[in-house]
Write a protein that holds these residues in place. Structure first.
Motif, PDB file in Angstrom:
ATOM      1  N   LEU A   1     -45.961 -30.277 -18.474  1.00 28.80           N
ATOM      2  CA  LEU A   1     -45.687 -31.357 -17.527  1.00 28.80           C
ATOM      3  C   LEU A   1     -44.194 -31.526 -17.315  1.00 28.80           C
ATOM      4  O   LEU A   1     -43.731 -31.741 -16.201  1.00 28.80           O
ATOM      5  CB  LEU A   1     -46.297 -32.671 -18.034  1.00 28.80           C
ATOM      6  N   VAL A   2     -43.415 -31.399 -18.395  1.00 30.80           N
ATOM      7  CA  VAL A   2     -41.951 -31.511 -18.284  1.00 30.80           C
ATOM      8  C   VAL A   2     -41.411 -30.384 -17.424  1.00 30.80           C
ATOM      9  O   VAL A   2     -40.563 -30.568 -16.550  1.00 30.80           O
ATOM     10  CB  VAL A   2     -41.301 -31.502 -19.686  1.00 30.80           C
ATOM     11  N   LEU A   3     -41.935 -29.158 -17.658  1.00 29.63           N
ATOM     12  CA  LEU A   3     -41.478 -28.018 -16.859  1.00 29.63           C
ATOM     13  C   LEU A   3     -41.814 -28.204 -15.390  1.00 29.63           C
ATOM     14  O   LEU A   3     -41.016 -27.906 -14.512  1.00 29.63           O
ATOM     15  CB  LEU A   3     -42.119 -26.731 -17.390  1.00 29.63           C
ATOM     16  N   CYS A   4     -43.007 -28.718 -15.111  1.00 32.22           N
ATOM     17  CA  CYS A   4     -43.404 -28.970 -13.724  1.00 32.22           C
ATOM     18  C   CYS A   4     -42.514 -30.032 -13.086  1.00 32.22           C
ATOM     19  O   CYS A   4     -42.102 -29.916 -11.946  1.00 32.22           O
ATOM     20  CB  CYS A   4     -44.857 -29.428 -13.654  1.00 32.22           C
ATOM     21  N   ALA A   5     -42.211 -31.071 -13.868  1.00 24.14           N
ATOM     22  CA  ALA A   5     -41.395 -32.170 -13.344  1.00 24.14           C
ATOM     23  C   ALA A   5     -39.991 -31.715 -13.015  1.00 24.14           C
ATOM     24  O   ALA A   5     -39.336 -32.258 -12.142  1.00 24.14           O
ATOM     25  CB  ALA A   5     -41.363 -33.316 -14.350  1.00 24.14           C
ATOM     26  N   SER A   6     -39.496 -30.678 -13.741  1.00 21.99           N
ATOM     27  CA  SER A   6     -38.133 -30.212 -13.493  1.00 21.99           C
ATOM     28  C   SER A   6     -38.074 -29.305 -12.262  1.00 21.99           C
ATOM     29  O   SER A   6     -37.008 -28.923 -11.832  1.00 21.99           O
ATOM     30  CB  SER A   6     -37.590 -29.471 -14.727  1.00 21.99           C
TER      31      SER A   6
ATOM     32  N   SER B   1     -34.740 -35.109 -10.923  1.00 20.80           N
ATOM     33  CA  SER B   1     -34.694 -34.050 -11.938  1.00 20.80           C
ATOM     34  C   SER B   1     -33.424 -33.210 -11.799  1.00 20.80           C
ATOM     35  O   SER B   1     -32.992 -32.555 -12.747  1.00 20.80           O
ATOM     36  CB  SER B   1     -35.919 -33.143 -11.820  1.00 20.80           C
ATOM     37  N   GLU B   2     -32.812 -33.249 -10.621  1.00 19.89           N
ATOM     38  CA  GLU B   2     -31.589 -32.485 -10.354  1.00 19.89           C
ATOM     39  C   GLU B   2     -30.351 -33.367 -10.240  1.00 19.89           C
ATOM     40  O   GLU B   2     -29.262 -32.977 -10.657  1.00 19.89           O
ATOM     41  CB  GLU B   2     -31.747 -31.688  -9.050  1.00 19.89           C
ATOM     42  N   LEU B   3     -30.507 -34.545  -9.645  1.00 18.85           N
ATOM     43  CA  LEU B   3     -29.353 -35.376  -9.298  1.00 18.85           C
ATOM     44  C   LEU B   3     -29.620 -36.842  -9.606  1.00 18.85           C
ATOM     45  O   LEU B   3     -30.663 -37.371  -9.211  1.00 18.85           O
ATOM     46  CB  LEU B   3     -29.057 -35.258  -7.793  1.00 18.85           C
TER      47      LEU B   3
ATOM     48  N   THR C   1     -31.864 -26.470  -4.373  1.00 25.65           N
ATOM     49  CA  THR C   1     -32.209 -27.677  -5.129  1.00 25.65           C
ATOM     50  C   THR C   1     -31.030 -28.292  -5.880  1.00 25.65           C
ATOM     51  O   THR C   1     -31.135 -29.422  -6.351  1.00 25.65           O
ATOM     52  CB  THR C   1     -33.347 -27.392  -6.130  1.00 25.65           C
ATOM     53  N   SER C   2     -29.909 -27.571  -5.952  1.00 28.25           N
ATOM     54  CA  SER C   2     -28.708 -28.175  -6.540  1.00 28.25           C
ATOM     55  C   SER C   2     -27.951 -29.023  -5.528  1.00 28.25           C
ATOM     56  O   SER C   2     -26.991 -29.713  -5.871  1.00 28.25           O
ATOM     57  CB  SER C   2     -27.774 -27.089  -7.085  1.00 28.25           C
ATOM     58  N   ALA C   3     -28.392 -28.965  -4.262  1.00 27.26           N
ATOM     59  CA  ALA C   3     -27.770 -29.706  -3.147  1.00 27.26           C
ATOM     60  C   ALA C   3     -26.338 -29.255  -2.879  1.00 27.26           C
ATOM     61  O   ALA C   3     -25.525 -30.027  -2.389  1.00 27.26           O
ATOM     62  CB  ALA C   3     -27.810 -31.211  -3.396  1.00 27.26           C
ATOM     63  N   SER C   4     -26.060 -27.992  -3.178  1.00 26.60           N
ATOM     64  CA  SER C   4     -24.688 -27.522  -2.967  1.00 26.60           C
ATOM     65  C   SER C   4     -24.572 -26.295  -2.067  1.00 26.60           C
ATOM     66  O   SER C   4     -23.532 -26.089  -1.444  1.00 26.60           O
ATOM     67  CB  SER C   4     -24.023 -27.227  -4.318  1.00 26.60           C
ATOM     68  N   ASN C   5     -25.632 -25.480  -1.971  1.00 27.27           N
ATOM     69  CA  ASN C   5     -25.540 -24.235  -1.213  1.00 27.27           C
ATOM     70  C   ASN C   5     -26.538 -24.205  -0.060  1.00 27.27           C
ATOM     71  O   ASN C   5     -27.725 -24.495  -0.248  1.00 27.27           O
ATOM     72  CB  ASN C   5     -25.828 -23.043  -2.134  1.00 27.27           C
TER      73      ASN C   5
END
Length: 227
Positions: free
Chosen positions: A19-24, A126-128, A202-206
């Motif tokens: 579940l943690v892996l899915c959430a990330s 999960s990213e920002l 998904t890092s919102a940078s590229n």
């Protein structure tokens, strides 16, 4: 021999890990969406300028929206994560300039930003975190200068009509990637350049090639209205 209890505990532990892996990895890419204020205001519903005054004649941020590759998207992912203006106090002046609200009644933008965070930003937690989300969006606005890109191709907000293909090609030339173009209609039913979508990792940078683009609902010739 393991007891049933220890086996169950292990299964539950594996389930929690999965579940943690899915959430990330809970979304595939972002749409970074900018809108042209001339088209937003030039409709039957009209618009209201922010309390800080009429915005500059430039594209403004609508939002940074997590999406899935299949065309669906998550929304309102964490009702407990409410917008907190104290977390973005250092960004407010830049947001007032680059991310103004044109909806009525006139506002200071906080309601708009709160909506964007709670509907879209919470799905990217999960990213920002909240500050990173707004800061990354502002940086994308600097990176994707649509108005200058279009002007470089001779496409100006002069109430003139330009081909959808030429607008799309100009933005692809400027950013390296094909954009999504959304139109609305003015009171005379002219198709207008309203919003531009580009895709971001998904890092919102590229910037990345869009897995899919929103349907344009544009005519072959679209107006770039003055503002």
């Amino acid at each position: 021999m393991e007891s049933k209890g220890s086996t169950l505990t292990k299964l539950l532990l594996l389930l929690n890990i999965s579940l943690v892996l899915c959430a990330s990895e809970d979304f595939d890419f972002f749409y970074f969406v900018q809108q042209w204020p001339g088209a937003y205001c030039d409709t039957k519903q009209s618009c209201c300028y922010p309390k800080t005054g009429k915005p500059a004649a430039d594209f403004s941020i609508h939002g940074l929206w997590p999406n899935y590759n299949d065309g669906s998207w998550p929304s309102n992912c964490d009702p407990d994560s409410v917008f907190d203006k104290s977390q973005i106090s250092d960004l407010v002046s830049s947001m007032e300039k680059n991310w103004p609200s044109l909806s009525c009644p006139s506002s200071n933008g906080m309601r708009f930003w709160s909506h964007e965070w709670e509907k879209h930003g919470t799905c990217a937690e999960s990213e920002l975190d909240q500050h990173e989300y707004f800061e990354a969006t502002l940086k994308l606005k600097q990176k994707v200068n649509l108005l200058q890109t279009l002007k470089n191709a001779g496409i100006e907000p002069d109430d003139g009509f330009y081909s959808l293909e030429s607008i799309s090609d100009a933005i692809k030339e400027g950013t390296g990637f094909a954009p999504g173009i959304e139109c609305n209609r003015d009171s005379a039913h002219n198709s207008q350049l309203y919003q531009v979508y580009v895709c971001v990792d998904t890092s919102a940078s590229n910037l990345i090639e869009c897995p899919l683009l929103p349907k344009s609902k544009c005519g072959s010739q679209i107006q770039f209205p003055k503002f």
